[in-house]
Design a protein around this motif. Structure first.
Motif, PDB file in Angstrom:
ATOM      1  N   GLY A 664       0.891  -1.247  -0.073  1.00  0.00           N
ATOM      2  CA  GLY A 664       0.013   0.073  -0.061  1.00  0.00           C
ATOM      3  C   GLY A 664       0.971   1.389  -0.188  1.00  0.00           C
ATOM      4  N   ASN A 665       0.286   2.336   0.148  1.00  0.00           N
ATOM      5  CA  ASN A 665       1.120   3.763   0.369  1.00  0.00           C
ATOM      6  C   ASN A 665       2.074   3.557   1.403  1.00  0.00           C
ATOM      7  OD1 ASN A 665      -2.061   5.766  -0.136  1.00  0.00           O
ATOM      8  ND2 ASN A 665      -0.764   4.521  -1.594  1.00  0.00           N
ATOM      9  N   ASP A 666       3.388   3.938   0.943  1.00  0.00           N
ATOM     10  CA  ASP A 666       4.527   3.704   2.145  1.00  0.00           C
ATOM     11  C   ASP A 666       4.171   4.752   3.079  1.00  0.00           C
ATOM     12  OD1 ASP A 666       6.822   2.445   2.887  1.00  0.00           O
ATOM     13  OD2 ASP A 666       7.672   4.394   2.568  1.00  0.00           O
ATOM     14  N   ASP A 667       3.437   5.937   2.895  1.00  0.00           N
ATOM     15  CA  ASP A 667       3.072   6.762   3.989  1.00  0.00           C
ATOM     16  C   ASP A 667       4.144   7.456   4.635  1.00  0.00           C
ATOM     17  OD1 ASP A 667       0.281   7.233   3.439  1.00  0.00           O
ATOM     18  OD2 ASP A 667      -0.265   5.094   4.269  1.00  0.00           O
ATOM     19  N   CYS A 668       4.992   8.224   3.912  1.00  0.00           N
ATOM     20  CA  CYS A 668       6.140   8.777   4.549  1.00  0.00           C
ATOM     21  C   CYS A 668       6.866   7.843   5.519  1.00  0.00           C
ATOM     22  CB  CYS A 668       5.546  10.077   5.375  1.00  0.00           C
ATOM     23  SG  CYS A 668       4.965  11.220   4.332  1.00  0.00           S
ATOM     24  N   GLY A 669       6.840   6.649   5.253  1.00  0.00           N
ATOM     25  CA  GLY A 669       7.956   5.550   5.871  1.00  0.00           C
ATOM     26  C   GLY A 669       7.150   4.759   6.997  1.00  0.00           C
ATOM     27  N   GLN A 670       6.098   4.910   7.015  1.00  0.00           N
ATOM     28  CA  GLN A 670       5.270   4.073   8.123  1.00  0.00           C
ATOM     29  C   GLN A 670       5.363   2.584   7.691  1.00  0.00           C
ATOM     30  OE1 GLN A 670       4.129   4.091  11.131  1.00  0.00           O
ATOM     31  NE2 GLN A 670       3.055   2.001  10.762  1.00  0.00           N
ATOM     32  N   MET A 671       5.030   2.166   6.564  1.00  0.00           N
ATOM     33  CA  MET A 671       4.837   0.695   5.888  1.00  0.00           C
ATOM     34  C   MET A 671       6.193   0.151   6.096  1.00  0.00           C
ATOM     35  SD  MET A 671       1.851  -0.465   4.762  1.00  0.00           S
ATOM     36  CE  MET A 671       2.274  -1.551   3.618  1.00  0.00           C
ATOM     37  N   SER A 672       7.208   1.077   5.508  1.00  0.00           N
ATOM     38  CA  SER A 672       8.822   0.694   5.707  1.00  0.00           C
ATOM     39  C   SER A 672       9.224   0.487   7.303  1.00  0.00           C
ATOM     40  CB  SER A 672       9.566   1.487   5.196  1.00  0.00           C
ATOM     41  OG  SER A 672       9.320   1.636   3.648  1.00  0.00           O
ATOM     42  N   ALA A 673       8.799   1.356   8.183  1.00  0.00           N
ATOM     43  CA  ALA A 673       9.251   1.238   9.507  1.00  0.00           C
ATOM     44  C   ALA A 673       8.444  -0.004  10.188  1.00  0.00           C
ATOM     45  CB  ALA A 673       8.785   2.633  10.189  1.00  0.00           C
ATOM     46  N   TRP A 674       7.278  -0.383   9.751  1.00  0.00           N
ATOM     47  CA  TRP A 674       6.522  -1.756  10.185  1.00  0.00           C
ATOM     48  C   TRP A 674       7.478  -2.619   9.913  1.00  0.00           C
ATOM     49  CZ3 TRP A 674       5.466  -6.573   8.911  1.00  0.00           C
ATOM     50  CH2 TRP A 674       4.613  -7.058   9.891  1.00  0.00           C
ATOM     51  N   TYR A 675       7.932  -2.757   8.536  1.00  0.00           N
ATOM     52  CA  TYR A 675       8.961  -3.869   8.253  1.00  0.00           C
ATOM     53  C   TYR A 675      10.490  -4.123   9.148  1.00  0.00           C
ATOM     54  CZ  TYR A 675      11.441  -6.948   5.316  1.00  0.00           C
ATOM     55  OH  TYR A 675      12.187  -8.202   4.513  1.00  0.00           O
ATOM     56  N   VAL A 676      10.871  -2.741   9.369  1.00  0.00           N
ATOM     57  CA  VAL A 676      12.158  -2.576  10.197  1.00  0.00           C
ATOM     58  C   VAL A 676      11.982  -3.189  11.338  1.00  0.00           C
ATOM     59  CG1 VAL A 676      14.084  -1.065  11.059  1.00  0.00           C
ATOM     60  CG2 VAL A 676      13.115  -0.785   8.678  1.00  0.00           C
ATOM     61  N   LEU A 677      11.194  -2.844  12.275  1.00  0.00           N
ATOM     62  CA  LEU A 677      10.665  -3.268  13.439  1.00  0.00           C
ATOM     63  C   LEU A 677      10.473  -4.489  13.719  1.00  0.00           C
ATOM     64  CD1 LEU A 677       8.937   0.073  15.077  1.00  0.00           C
ATOM     65  CD2 LEU A 677      11.398  -0.780  15.469  1.00  0.00           C
ATOM     66  N   SER A 678       9.552  -4.981  12.764  1.00  0.00           N
ATOM     67  CA  SER A 678       8.804  -6.238  12.963  1.00  0.00           C
ATOM     68  C   SER A 678       9.966  -7.290  12.599  1.00  0.00           C
ATOM     69  CB  SER A 678       7.849  -6.757  11.758  1.00  0.00           C
ATOM     70  OG  SER A 678       6.798  -5.917  12.370  1.00  0.00           O
ATOM     71  N   ALA A 679      11.010  -7.105  11.747  1.00  0.00           N
ATOM     72  CA  ALA A 679      12.096  -7.738  11.056  1.00  0.00           C
ATOM     73  C   ALA A 679      13.087  -7.933  12.335  1.00  0.00           C
ATOM     74  CB  ALA A 679      12.666  -7.119   9.859  1.00  0.00           C
ATOM     75  N   LEU A 680      13.437  -6.974  12.944  1.00  0.00           N
ATOM     76  CA  LEU A 680      14.000  -6.966  14.252  1.00  0.00           C
ATOM     77  C   LEU A 680      13.509  -7.920  15.323  1.00  0.00           C
ATOM     78  CD1 LEU A 680      15.209  -3.238  14.602  1.00  0.00           C
ATOM     79  CD2 LEU A 680      16.538  -5.120  13.720  1.00  0.00           C
ATOM     80  N   GLY A 681      12.268  -7.937  15.392  1.00  0.00           N
ATOM     81  CA  GLY A 681      11.534  -8.823  16.454  1.00  0.00           C
ATOM     82  C   GLY A 681      10.710  -8.141  17.361  1.00  0.00           C
ATOM     83  N   PHE A 682      10.458  -6.840  17.205  1.00  0.00           N
ATOM     84  CA  PHE A 682       9.488  -6.332  18.198  1.00  0.00           C
ATOM     85  C   PHE A 682       8.590  -5.243  17.703  1.00  0.00           C
ATOM     86  CE2 PHE A 682      13.858  -5.069  18.909  1.00  0.00           C
ATOM     87  CZ  PHE A 682      13.916  -3.874  18.405  1.00  0.00           C
ATOM     88  N   TYR A 683       7.674  -4.754  18.138  1.00  0.00           N
ATOM     89  CA  TYR A 683       6.817  -3.681  17.602  1.00  0.00           C
ATOM     90  C   TYR A 683       5.953  -2.901  18.647  1.00  0.00           C
ATOM     91  CZ  TYR A 683       3.550  -1.333  14.651  1.00  0.00           C
ATOM     92  OH  TYR A 683       2.773  -0.687  13.758  1.00  0.00           O
TER      93      TYR A 683
END
Length: 787
Positions: A664-683
């Motif tokens: 979906g729309n990356d929305d100024c980095g929100q979709m990307s930040a979800w990936y970064v944090l979730s890939a690190l193992g926490f949210y």
């Protein structure tokens, strides 16, 4: 392959659409010893599908985003660019990254040959105007290049406030020109509601081309100014006014609405033409000062090298090993997209345009920013910054406090270039401030309180669409569905903002207001129907609307009750009182059953659903933000293994290393930040709490350079695609009996170790102490917790 070696594919975008429930087979994982060199970010990821990102050049959080434009009118081209479009309009200096509404696209430059054409022509018939087909695109952070069909090779890079272009014309003795178009947003000269109502171009005595325009698109009435210089004097400059009227030969200025200039070089092919352009929201003098401070030469390669160094520093915050090559590329690109904005909005002299539409002089060391997509970014983007860049978060805090003081509408909602757009629901600058305060980031939070209080309690305060229905919300405890559009989402989002505002009120010493806001934050209960187990709309008389279908967006085809979501998704939009939500559903088992039903429901949507609701797993919609925390709610049910499975599934399904690779729309980095944090193992389900919920780390090891100089190592030895579960988790060698961790713990640095396995550990989450804590009152700036 790396982004720089990418050749543009003209076959159109491959869209990730509504997804089936089955998880596709993952590629065989690489062993750590077989890992390829560190992945590079690919700026083309997200430029297709509905990602709405741009591939051009910018610096981390920079003011300039110099990038190609393929179109300005379609929803697909909110960023100005869509992968697969057959022709380019040129290169403009400001862009939005991943938004669902278009704006910016200021100061277009197109390198042309032959006759001067002043209209772009249709996207699919570029020969009718100055548009050009293109090929051989390449991009990396801070750099973009493309080959145009007229033989010109164009390259782009940037400083913080200046765009640098290099155009290499064929060395065949023919001339060329640069078309400067300030009106490419307006393609119809008969437009009765012009997007641009005032513009000016001028050639100054020193050869600098300057100009400005006032734009009425998303941010109504914003102004942009620029100053442009060329690496060698042009042969001549021709100016064109409204209706493309040529100005008299030798003219040095033109005013109007639809302005253009043709900058001619009779010797265009004799050497590369380098163009440096600075922008300012204040005035031309500000643009000139920005140019003089940041662009002191015409050596394109030096600017490019400096941009590469800046990005290397930012992207080195996180390094990973393990996983697949594609996953490492996605991770690097997500880090890149989560460092583009908010965008710098103050000039080198410290002046900026405030939300009161006045010029303000910042104190030494202060910085202003724009393009806060707060409805989206409070969820994961801003929490990520508190880990990686707490000093910059301090700058955001000071800026949001200033904007809260300046704005006639209270806390910022979606501020863009000195204009409050009022886009989306609520006033989510408040959670961003409350989160930063809870995490100990210095700031004058109490200075924001008077206008937060006005927004909360002063019903005579001017309102934009984001704050409608507050008097009823305060008096009745909910927003009535027969009086105010999107009433359920408003009630739920106002409640979260009240919860966050209560923390700031307490910090400001307003204990009575804090108690009132805390009580009002429970208003989510007033739109939760215990009989059906869904959030649903209520009428002014207190009755539930009938009939009710949680798949629908509203109680009629023409009346929406939810903001970019439906009843299924909004039911879980209660981030601050998940314990209360579980109790309303009959206890943890009831919440677990509702979550199971949510993720396993048919992925059907009504015909009037907006395209933002995408990336479906059951009724979960990863393509839009209201769903982003829901997979982590199993942590409150005693079935945390279901969080682990679903998070890993979403990481695999919703992101790809391709132009259409953001669901979906990356929305100024929100979709990307979800990936970064979730890939690190926490949210962070509730960012204001300062608590992160464990999920399922994606890589064997991630090293995080925290913003305080310490290092966090997330280790998952032997992690593979078929091992999404962990049997136990350790913090600095000691076992944790809980599925969450505090921000203050992570910021001390250390090693977080997940012991991964291919079967769930059912007993772990069933222990009461493993579940996330209930939030209780504590002293300002400190979250007190209890089990």
């Amino acid at each position: 392959m790396t982004a720089l070696s990418r050749r543009r594919l003209m076959s159109g975008s491959c869209r990730l659409a509504l997804l089936a429930a089955a998880v596709p087979a993952a590629p065989a994982p690489l062993l750590a010893a077989e890992a390829e060199p560190a992945a590079k970010a690919d700026p083309f990821i997200g430029t297709g599908g509905d990602g709405h990102t741009f591939p051009g050049a910018t610096l981390p959080f920079g003011m300039v985003q110099l990038s190609p434009d393929t179109d300005t009118a379609r929803w697909d081209t909110c960023s100005g660019y869509h992968h697969g479009d057959a022709s380019l309009l040129g290169f403009s200096h400001t862009h939005l990254s991943g938004t669902g509404i278009g704006d910016m696209l200021d100061v277009l430059v197109m390198p042309c040959r032959g006759e001067v054409r002043l209209r772009p022509g249709p996207l699919d018939r570029p020969d009718e105007g100055y548009r050009l087909r293109y090929s051989d695109e390449a991009a990396e952070p801070g750099y973009y290049r493309v080959q145009l069909e007229n033989g010109v090779a164009s390259e782009l890079t940037a400083t913080l406030r200046t765009g640098i272009q290099r155009h290499v014309y064929p060395a065949d003795g023919s001339g060329g020109h640069l078309l400067i178009d300030l009106s490419h947003l307006v393609l119809d000269s008969s437009d009765k509601h012009p997007l641009i109502d005032d513009a000016e171009l001028a050639l100054d005595a020193d050869g600098t081309l300057t100009g400005q325009r006032r734009v009425f698109r998303w941010a109504k009435g914003r102004r942009i100014h620029f100053a442009m210089q060329f690496s060698r004097p042009p042969s001549r400059i021709d100016f064109f006014g409204d209706d493309d009227a040529p100005q008299a030969a030798g003219s040095a200025q033109v005013k109007g609405r639809r302005l253009k200039a043709a900058v001619h070089f009779d010797d265009a092919g004799s050497a590369p033409i380098v163009v440096r352009t600075a922008v300012s929201a204040v005035d031309v003098a500000g643009a000139r000062a920005n140019l003089a401070a940041e662009a002191t030469h015409f050596d394109f390669d030096l600017y490019r090298q400096a941009a590469a160094r800046a990005w290397a520093g930012e992207l080195s915050h996180v390094s990973v090993t393990g996983g697949s090559a594609e996953q490492r590329t996605i991770m690097a690109t997500a880090l890149y997209h989560a460092a583009i904005g908010p965008t710098l909005f103050s000039d080198v002299d410290g002046r900026t345009m405030g939300l009161d539409r006045k010029v303000h002089q910042l104190a030494p060391g202060e910085t202003a920013y724009s393009a806060y997509s707060l409805w989206d970014t409070y969820r994961a983007f801003h929490p990520l910054q508190t880990l990686l860049r707490p000093a910059r978060v301090g700058e955001f805090v000071a800026d949001l406090v200033r904007q809260t003081q300046q704005s006639p509408y209270g806390p910022p909602v979606w501020p863009l270039q000195g204009v409050e757009t009022g886009c989306m629901m609520g006033w989510h600058a408040v959670p961003v401030l409350a989160e930063a305060m809870a995490k100990g980031i210095p700031g004058d939070y109490a200075a924001a309180w008077p206008n937060i209080r006005r927004r909360s309690f002063d019903f005579t305060m001017p309102v934009l669409d984001n704050a409608r229905g507050i008097p009823d919300y305060d008096a009745k405890g909910y927003v009535p569905a027969d009086k105010v559009f999107e009433s359920v989402s408003r009630t739920l989002e106002y409640a979260y903002d009240d919860y966050a505002a209560a923390r700031i009120a307490r910090a400001a010493g307003a204990a009575g207001d804090a108690a009132r806001l805390k009580a009002r934050s429970g208003n989510w209960k007033n739109v939760f129907d215990t009989a059906t187990g869904f959030a649903r709309p209520r009428l002014d008389n207190g009755a539930w609307t009938e009939p009710y279908d949680p798949v629908e967006l509203g109680h009629s085809d023409k009346w929406r009750d939810f903001t970019e979501s439906n009843g299924w998704q909004a039911t879980f939009l209660n981030q601050h009182d998940v314990h209360g939500l579980a109790e309303a559903m009959g206890g943890p088992a009831g919440l677990e059953a509702k979550l199971d039903a949510f993720f396993n429901a048919p992925s059907t949507l009504p015909r009037n659903a907006p395209p933002d609701i995408s990336g479906m797993v059951g009724q979960y919609a990863h393509g839009n933000e209201p769903s982003h925390h829901v997979a982590y709610l199993y942590a409150w049910t005693g079935a945390h293994w279901k969080t682990q499975a679903m998070v890993r599934r979403l990481l695999a399904l919703m992101y790809r290393a391709r132009p259409a690779g953001v669901i979906g729309n990356d929305d100024c980095g929100q979709m990307s930040a979800w990936y970064v944090l979730s890939a690190l193992g926490f949210y962070p389900v509730d960012p204001v709490s300062g608590v992160y919920i464990f999920g399922s780390p994606l890589f064997e090891e991630a090293r995080v350079r925290l913003g305080n100089g310490r290092e966090l190592i997330v280790s998952a030895p032997g992690n593979r695609s078929d091992r999404p579960y962990y049997g136990r988790v350790e913090w600095n060698g000691k076992s944790l009996d809980r599925c969450w961790i505090r921000h203050e713990e992570l910021m001390k640095g250390g090693r977080l170790t997940f012991h991964m396995q291919n079967v769930p550990e059912l007993s772990f989450g069933q222990r009461l102490q493993s579940r996330p804590p209930r939030q209780v009152d504590g002293p300002p700036g400190l979250m007190a917790l209890r089990d």
